[in-house]
Design a protein around this motif. Structure first.
Motif, mmCIF file in Angstrom:
data_model
loop_
_atom_site.group_PDB
_atom_site.id
_atom_site.type_symbol
_atom_site.label_atom_id
_atom_site.label_comp_id
_atom_site.label_asym_id
_atom_site.label_seq_id
_atom_site.Cartn_x
_atom_site.Cartn_y
_atom_site.Cartn_z
ATOM 1 N N THR A 19 -15.981 3.198 -10.007
ATOM 2 C CA THR A 19 -14.739 2.453 -10.232
ATOM 3 C C THR A 19 -14.652 1.957 -11.666
ATOM 4 O O THR A 19 -15.603 1.393 -12.211
ATOM 5 N N TYR A 22 -9.246 0.919 -14.881
ATOM 6 C CA TYR A 22 -8.008 1.684 -14.688
ATOM 7 C C TYR A 22 -7.852 2.102 -13.228
ATOM 8 O O TYR A 22 -6.797 1.893 -12.624
ATOM 9 N N THR A 23 -8.897 2.708 -12.648
ATOM 10 C CA THR A 23 -8.774 3.164 -11.257
ATOM 11 C C THR A 23 -8.665 1.982 -10.305
ATOM 12 O O THR A 23 -8.018 2.087 -9.259
ATOM 13 N N ASN A 25 -7.123 -0.960 -10.866
ATOM 14 C CA ASN A 25 -5.764 -1.504 -10.868
ATOM 15 C C ASN A 25 -4.729 -0.496 -10.378
ATOM 16 O O ASN A 25 -3.781 -0.865 -9.697
ATOM 17 N N LYS A 26 -4.934 0.765 -10.687
ATOM 18 C CA LYS A 26 -3.935 1.768 -10.317
ATOM 19 C C LYS A 26 -4.107 2.243 -8.879
ATOM 20 O O LYS A 26 -3.160 2.262 -8.091
ATOM 21 N N ASP A 27 -5.330 2.622 -8.526
ATOM 22 C CA ASP A 27 -5.551 3.281 -7.232
ATOM 23 C C ASP A 27 -5.971 2.314 -6.125
ATOM 24 O O ASP A 27 -5.509 2.431 -4.988
ATOM 25 N N ARG A 29 -6.078 -1.428 -6.098
ATOM 26 C CA ARG A 29 -5.113 -2.500 -5.832
ATOM 27 C C ARG A 29 -3.763 -1.921 -5.438
ATOM 28 O O ARG A 29 -3.051 -2.501 -4.599
ATOM 29 N N GLY A 30 -3.420 -0.801 -6.017
ATOM 30 C CA GLY A 30 -2.129 -0.192 -5.713
ATOM 31 C C GLY A 30 -1.991 0.261 -4.278
ATOM 32 O O GLY A 30 -0.881 0.335 -3.737
ATOM 33 N N SER A 32 -3.141 -1.354 -1.677
ATOM 34 C CA SER A 32 -2.991 -2.527 -0.798
ATOM 35 C C SER A 32 -3.777 -2.364 0.497
ATOM 36 O O SER A 32 -3.326 -2.758 1.571
#
Length: 343
Positions: A19, A22-23, A25-27, A29-30, A32
């Motif tokens: 992790t 970038y991954t 926050n993008k993948d 947390r994105g 949910s």
């Protein structure tokens, strides 16, 4: 180690490795959804000490101890490690007590091999305050530097399912942990306990996950269909999204976890829980038809709006539908104070 079977309806939490910010926050947390980040903190010195031995871990922690008192939840062996209410809900089955870190570690290790050990858990200790310097050896590049680590130390304790009004990364340092998680919409099926008295500030589920009483809590079977289970080893991290319920079980004699909470409500705007309490007070006493009518207003102004509230009004005449400026917030808070102070 006692085996706790996973409910057959539950699924395993998805796992990732390597992790990066970038991954994350993008993948992660994105999505949910809860996600296990294997090996996230495997290079922490404390994790390496824990994998070496309990002695090495305790000696390492003692190096940061400054003699500050710590609060521990303690209860009899008959609790089977479960931190919960007493039988008639007039209090808790554990009591808080003041201790020192060396005393706490000695107590945990003394009972680590017991078939039934006393309940003992030091919960949510702010690391920079109680163990200064340790925070520098707990790097968490996924988060902002101002997010403080908290440490949890205990025996085979079980924390009832609860939710936090924040996002969370929970990192297993020593021992093994099992998290059983549910999305926020399962609140009805998890039978929340009272707001007024809780084991640690968060509302907890009244369901005993080991021995669920499906006569008293029949909808719990529906919740299990949405359950996700995460088993963490030392060095693993678990992302828990905002308001997700999580039941936490420490599976071994000496367990240490470090977690990070962030994304709490902006104090300028108030805690959403206070809005919930006010809504309960103002709406739950209304007839069913009136409550249903208000549902449409809440959906329009709060839940279903797409950020264009008041777009049909001229600029500068939309009030709180447009902005919560300093002056607008001040006026709104004064109005709420006046309303709430009425007899």
């Amino acid at each position: 180690m006692t085996e706790y079977p996973i409910p057959k309806q539950a699924t395993r939490v998805r796992e990732v490795t390597g992790t990066t910010p970038y991954t994350f926050n993008k993948d992660i947390r994105g999505a949910s959804e809860p996600i296990i980040m294997r090996g996230l903190v495997g290079d922490w010195p404390m994790v390496r000490k824990a994998l070496q031995s309990d002695d090495a871990l305790c000696e390492y922690l003692a190096g940061f101890d400054r003699g500050m008192p710590l609060t521990a939840m303690q209860g009899p062996a008959s609790n089977d490690g479960r931190i919960f209410y007493n039988q008639d809900l007039t209090g808790l089955n554990c009591r808080p007590s003041q201790t020192q870190l060396p005393t706490a570690l000695e107590f945990i290790r003394k009972h680590a091999g017991d078939a039934q050990s006393p309940t003992f858990a030091i919960q949510s200790i702010v690391v920079p305050h109680h163990l200064p310097g340790l925070e520098r050896e707990l790097p968490m590049p996924l988060l902002a530097e101002q997010v403080e680590p908290r440490i949890w130390i205990g025996g085979k304790a079980t924390v009832a399912a609860h939710y936090d009004a924040s996002e969370n990364i929970a990192c297993c340092v020593a021992g093994k942990r099992r998290f059983t998680l549910f999305p926020p919409e399962q609140v009805t099926n998890l039978y929340p306990g009272p707001f007024e008295m809780t084991p640690a500030g968060a509302v907890i589920s009244m369901v005993d996950f080991d021995n669920p009483d499906l006569q008293a809590h029949p909808r719990f079977e529906q919740a299990l269909a949405h359950a996700q289970v995460a088993d963490l080893e030392p060095g693993d991290g678990l992302y828990i999204p905002y308001l997700w319920w999580h039941h936490v079980r420490a599976l071994q004699g000496l367990n240490v976890l470090v977690n990070y909470w962030w994304g709490e409500p902006n104090p300028s705007y108030g805690d959403p829980r206070n809005a919930l309490f006010f809504a309960m007070m103002a709406l739950n006493t209304l007839p069913a038809g009136q409550r249903e009518a208000w549902r449409h207003h809440f959906n329009h102004y709060v839940f279903d709006n797409a950020g264009d509230l008041g777009s049909h009004l001229p600029d500068g005449r939309r009030g709180i539908m447009e902005t919560f400026s300093t002056d607008a917030l001040k006026r709104l808070k004064q109005r709420l104070i006046q309303v709430l102070s009425r007899k």
